[in-house]
Write a protein that holds these residues in place. Structure first.
Motif, PDB file in Angstrom:
ATOM      1  N   TRP A  87       0.848  -1.184   0.000  1.00 26.49           N
ATOM      2  CA  TRP A  87       0.000   0.000   0.000  1.00 26.49           C
ATOM      3  C   TRP A  87       0.882   1.232   0.000  1.00 26.49           C
ATOM      4  O   TRP A  87       2.072   1.161   0.354  1.00 26.49           O
ATOM      5  N   TYR A 137      -7.633  -9.506  -7.271  1.00 21.90           N
ATOM      6  CA  TYR A 137      -8.802  -8.831  -7.829  1.00 21.90           C
ATOM      7  C   TYR A 137      -9.783  -8.355  -6.755  1.00 21.90           C
ATOM      8  O   TYR A 137     -10.537  -7.407  -6.985  1.00 21.90           O
ATOM      9  N   GLU A 138      -9.747  -8.995  -5.586  1.00 16.66           N
ATOM     10  CA  GLU A 138     -10.754  -8.699  -4.564  1.00 16.66           C
ATOM     11  C   GLU A 138     -10.211  -7.975  -3.340  1.00 16.66           C
ATOM     12  O   GLU A 138     -10.935  -7.189  -2.717  1.00 16.66           O
ATOM     13  N   TRP A 139      -8.952  -8.212  -2.972  1.00 19.49           N
ATOM     14  CA  TRP A 139      -8.394  -7.612  -1.752  1.00 19.49           C
ATOM     15  C   TRP A 139      -7.723  -6.295  -2.118  1.00 19.49           C
ATOM     16  O   TRP A 139      -6.528  -6.204  -2.270  1.00 19.49           O
ATOM     17  N   THR A 140      -8.526  -5.285  -2.279  1.00 21.40           N
ATOM     18  CA  THR A 140      -8.021  -4.009  -2.806  1.00 21.40           C
ATOM     19  C   THR A 140      -8.136  -2.849  -1.822  1.00 21.40           C
ATOM     20  O   THR A 140      -7.680  -1.745  -2.129  1.00 21.40           O
ATOM     21  N   GLN A 141      -8.717  -3.094  -0.668  1.00 20.81           N
ATOM     22  CA  GLN A 141      -8.956  -2.000   0.280  1.00 20.81           C
ATOM     23  C   GLN A 141      -8.904  -2.528   1.715  1.00 20.81           C
ATOM     24  O   GLN A 141      -9.389  -3.618   2.017  1.00 20.81           O
ATOM     25  N   SER A 146      -5.465   1.760   0.020  1.00 23.40           N
ATOM     26  CA  SER A 146      -5.608   0.996  -1.221  1.00 23.40           C
ATOM     27  C   SER A 146      -4.535  -0.086  -1.245  1.00 23.40           C
ATOM     28  O   SER A 146      -3.349   0.194  -1.033  1.00 23.40           O
ATOM     29  N   GLN A 148      -2.590  -3.577  -2.983  1.00 23.75           N
ATOM     30  CA  GLN A 148      -2.233  -4.277  -4.213  1.00 23.75           C
ATOM     31  C   GLN A 148      -1.658  -5.631  -3.809  1.00 23.75           C
ATOM     32  O   GLN A 148      -0.577  -5.710  -3.228  1.00 23.75           O
TER      33      GLN A 148
END
Length: 252
Positions: A87, A137-141, A146, A148
């Motif tokens: 992040w 694709y799903e664990w973005t926040q 934010s 990655q």
């Protein structure tokens, strides 16, 4: 064997089928993840099926491990993989609690992943491959941060926790006496924490305040961190015991 929780019942129900399958096919059968404190349940189960059970958490100090039932003459097989998550450290500082909460918020069952290790501007997660494929694709926040996520192509280097050595002398090596000195609490308060289930001894809940500690004991104290007993010396002339410990702050 006394069962302490619904989680243990579910674990044994699932693992019983896996153990029977391993015995039937004569090949290793790999399961999910569990806390080290639950490992003894599966050791007993493996014996009833004439099997061995092995555990692996991806790194030496893993608190959660994947299990594998296997015949004694067969090597265990493990499927865990590492995922890295980063992040922008300039703008956000998610804690271990933030990261774990966001991961659970995706509907990922706790048994599908092992240790989550947060380190400054990145973290590592050891998990099953089917979970690892979803996370980019799903664990973005996580809170305002934010994220990655990416599958690691090699085993990551896990930085050792920063610990501080502490030397104390205690009238007794009972758990409540040692905790009282380490955490600067009254002995009564330390005893209350133990009885309330806030302390684990070697990854298993311990509610006996008079449990005597020995070298290489690991205490995990909810909200405080971990304490490893390194050495206990001979009693002094006044009957007090010198104790050398390593103190690790809580990750969360």
């Amino acid at each position: 064997m006394a069962l302490q929780s619904d989680d243990e019942l579910r674990l044994l129900d699932r693992a019983s089928g896996e153990a029977r399958r391993a015995a039937r096919i004569g090949r290793p059968v790999t399961g999910r993840f569990l806390a080290r404190s639950e490992a003894s349940l599966l050791v007993h189960l493996a014996r009833t099926e004439g099997l061995s059970v092995s555990f692996q958490g991806g790194w030496d100090n893993a608190e959660r491990v994947q299990y594998c039932f296997h015949p004694e003459d067969e090597e265990p097989e493990f499927t865990g993989v590492w995922v890295s998550v980063t992040w922008p450290a300039r703008f956000s500082h998610p804690t271990h609690r933030d990261l774990l909460g966001s991961l659970m918020g995706l509907g990922v069952d706790r048994s599908f992943f092992g240790d989550l290790i947060a380190q400054n501007d990145h973290a590592f997660l050891y998990c099953l491959p089917e979970i690892a494929s979803r996370l980019p694709y799903e664990w973005t926040q996580a809170g305002r941060a934010s994220l990655q996520a990416a599958l690691c192509t090699e085993t990551p280097v896990i930085e050792q926790e920063d610990g501080s050595e502490l030397r104390i002398t205690v009238a007794s090596v009972r758990m409540d006496a040692v905790l009282s000195d380490c955490l600067h609490l009254s002995r009564a308060k330390a005893a209350d924490m133990i009885r309330s289930g806030l302390v684990q001894l070697n990854h298993r809940e311990e509610t006996r305040v008079d449990r005597l500690l020995v070298p290489d004991t690991l205490l995990s104290v909810r909200g405080f961190g971990r304490i490893r007993v390194l050495e206990i010396g001979e009693p002094t002339r006044k009957g007090r015991f010198p104790v050398r410990l390593m103190i690790y702050a809580s990750r969360s």
